[in-house]
Design an enzyme around this catalytic site. Structure first.
Site, PDB file in Angstrom:
ATOM      1  N   TYR A 146       9.426  21.870   7.169  1.00  0.00           N
ATOM      2  CA  TYR A 146       9.475  20.561   6.505  1.00  0.00           C
ATOM      3  C   TYR A 146      10.514  19.677   7.177  1.00  0.00           C
ATOM      4  O   TYR A 146      10.254  18.510   7.497  1.00  0.00           O
ATOM      5  CB  TYR A 146       9.806  20.754   5.026  1.00  0.00           C
ATOM      6  CG  TYR A 146      10.051  19.468   4.266  1.00  0.00           C
ATOM      7  CD1 TYR A 146       8.991  18.701   3.805  1.00  0.00           C
ATOM      8  CD2 TYR A 146      11.352  19.034   3.992  1.00  0.00           C
ATOM      9  CE1 TYR A 146       9.209  17.521   3.097  1.00  0.00           C
ATOM     10  CE2 TYR A 146      11.583  17.867   3.292  1.00  0.00           C
ATOM     11  CZ  TYR A 146      10.512  17.109   2.843  1.00  0.00           C
ATOM     12  OH  TYR A 146      10.742  15.947   2.158  1.00  0.00           O
ATOM     13  N   LEU A 175       0.857  -1.183   0.000  1.00  0.00           N
ATOM     14  CA  LEU A 175       0.000   0.000   0.000  1.00  0.00           C
ATOM     15  C   LEU A 175       0.893   1.232   0.000  1.00  0.00           C
ATOM     16  O   LEU A 175       1.786   1.354   0.834  1.00  0.00           O
ATOM     17  CB  LEU A 175      -0.921   0.009   1.217  1.00  0.00           C
ATOM     18  CG  LEU A 175      -1.991   1.117   1.237  1.00  0.00           C
ATOM     19  CD1 LEU A 175      -3.252   0.629   1.941  1.00  0.00           C
ATOM     20  CD2 LEU A 175      -1.482   2.386   1.931  1.00  0.00           C
ATOM     21  N   ILE A 176       0.639   2.142  -0.939  1.00  0.00           N
ATOM     22  CA  ILE A 176       1.430   3.360  -1.079  1.00  0.00           C
ATOM     23  C   ILE A 176       0.528   4.561  -0.849  1.00  0.00           C
ATOM     24  O   ILE A 176      -0.532   4.688  -1.472  1.00  0.00           O
ATOM     25  CB  ILE A 176       2.042   3.467  -2.493  1.00  0.00           C
ATOM     26  CG1 ILE A 176       2.831   2.210  -2.828  1.00  0.00           C
ATOM     27  CG2 ILE A 176       2.919   4.714  -2.618  1.00  0.00           C
ATOM     28  CD1 ILE A 176       3.219   2.123  -4.302  1.00  0.00           C
TER      29      ILE A 176
END
Length: 256
Positions: A139, A6-7
């Site tokens: 970030y 799953l991405i």
């Protein structure tokens, strides 16, 4: 052996490249994005809506995905702003997406992995999970926090057969920097730092190069905890490790 993967954040850039790479290697790929219509042309097994900041969306997608051997936590975003004036709402948004979103999806898939004593958690981080750059501090902070969570997970889940890896690319030609929201006016006293960013971010690698590193990590029988993606990332992370701790890394390059 092929895995069911799953991405998150597979609509473009690194996530899309990972989906294509893994599908090409014969893995069962479940590609997810907030807008599943953006996944229509991907050669994958399933295309699902998943917003990592929404618990109901995560739970629904994980149920629909079926058995998951590997989670590739890739969804993320960035901004450009000095810490003096960055809107705190933007910092909160990045942490919700880059950090807490990754943990939210991990919590959804981890119980099944633990119960069957097998699984892989792969987090797409950044060299900025180990160093900081001016104007990209929020970030970087979200990625430092992500790496702390990943390393903690490695300690907590290793004896359950779950392997954790953090993939660390440098600058990637995915368009993310160009799409980043900028909170920096023309007369901003921090504006000169913007001119230094291209040099500090270093040589670009392609999303496909990062995707190959992610796929190799998934297929590695004993994957390392941290995996630099590409030669530029390897060089700068090695330099960071060897640098003294009595001054900010890259301070001399900025010249302030």
């Amino acid at each position: 052996m092929s895995s069911s993967v799953l991405i998150t954040g597979a609509s473009r850039g690194i996530g899309r490249a990972i989906a294509v790479e893994l599908a090409g290697r014969g893995h069962r790929v479940v590609a997810t994005a907030r807008r599943p219509e953006t996944l229509a042309d991907l050669p994958v097994d399933r295309r699902l809506r998943l917003d990592v900041t929404d618990q109901e969306s995560v739970d629904e997608a994980v149920r629909a995905a079926g058995d998951i051997d590997v989670l590739v936590s890739n969804a993320g975003d960035t901004i450009r702003a000095p810490l003096e004036s960055v809107p705190l709402a933007e910092v909160e948004r990045l942490f919700q997406l880059n950090t807490l979103g990754a943990l939210r999806v991990t919590q959804a898939v981890l119980p099944a992995m633990r119960e069957r004593r097998a699984g892989r958690l792969v987090f797409v981080s950044s060299i900025q999970g180990r160093l900081v750059l001016p104007l990209i501090g929020p970030y970087g902070a979200s990625k430092w926090a992500l790496e702390a969570l990943a390393e903690t997970l490695a300690l907590e889940t290793g004896h359950f057969g779950v392997r954790v890896s953090v993939v660390q690319p440098g600058a990637v030609s995915s368009g993310g920097a160009e799409r980043a929201r900028v909170f920096l006016g023309e007369d901003d006293p921090y504006a000169p730092l913007a001119a230094a960013l291209p040099v500090l971010r270093g040589e670009l690698v392609t999303p496909e190069e990062v995707a190959a590193t992610v796929a190799d990590t998934i297929e590695h029988p004993e994957p390392p905890l941290r995996v630099p993606a590409g030669a530029p990332a390897e060089r700068i992370l090695r330099a960071r490790k060897e640098a003294p701790e009595d001054a900010p890394f890259l301070a001399a390059e900025i010249g302030w």
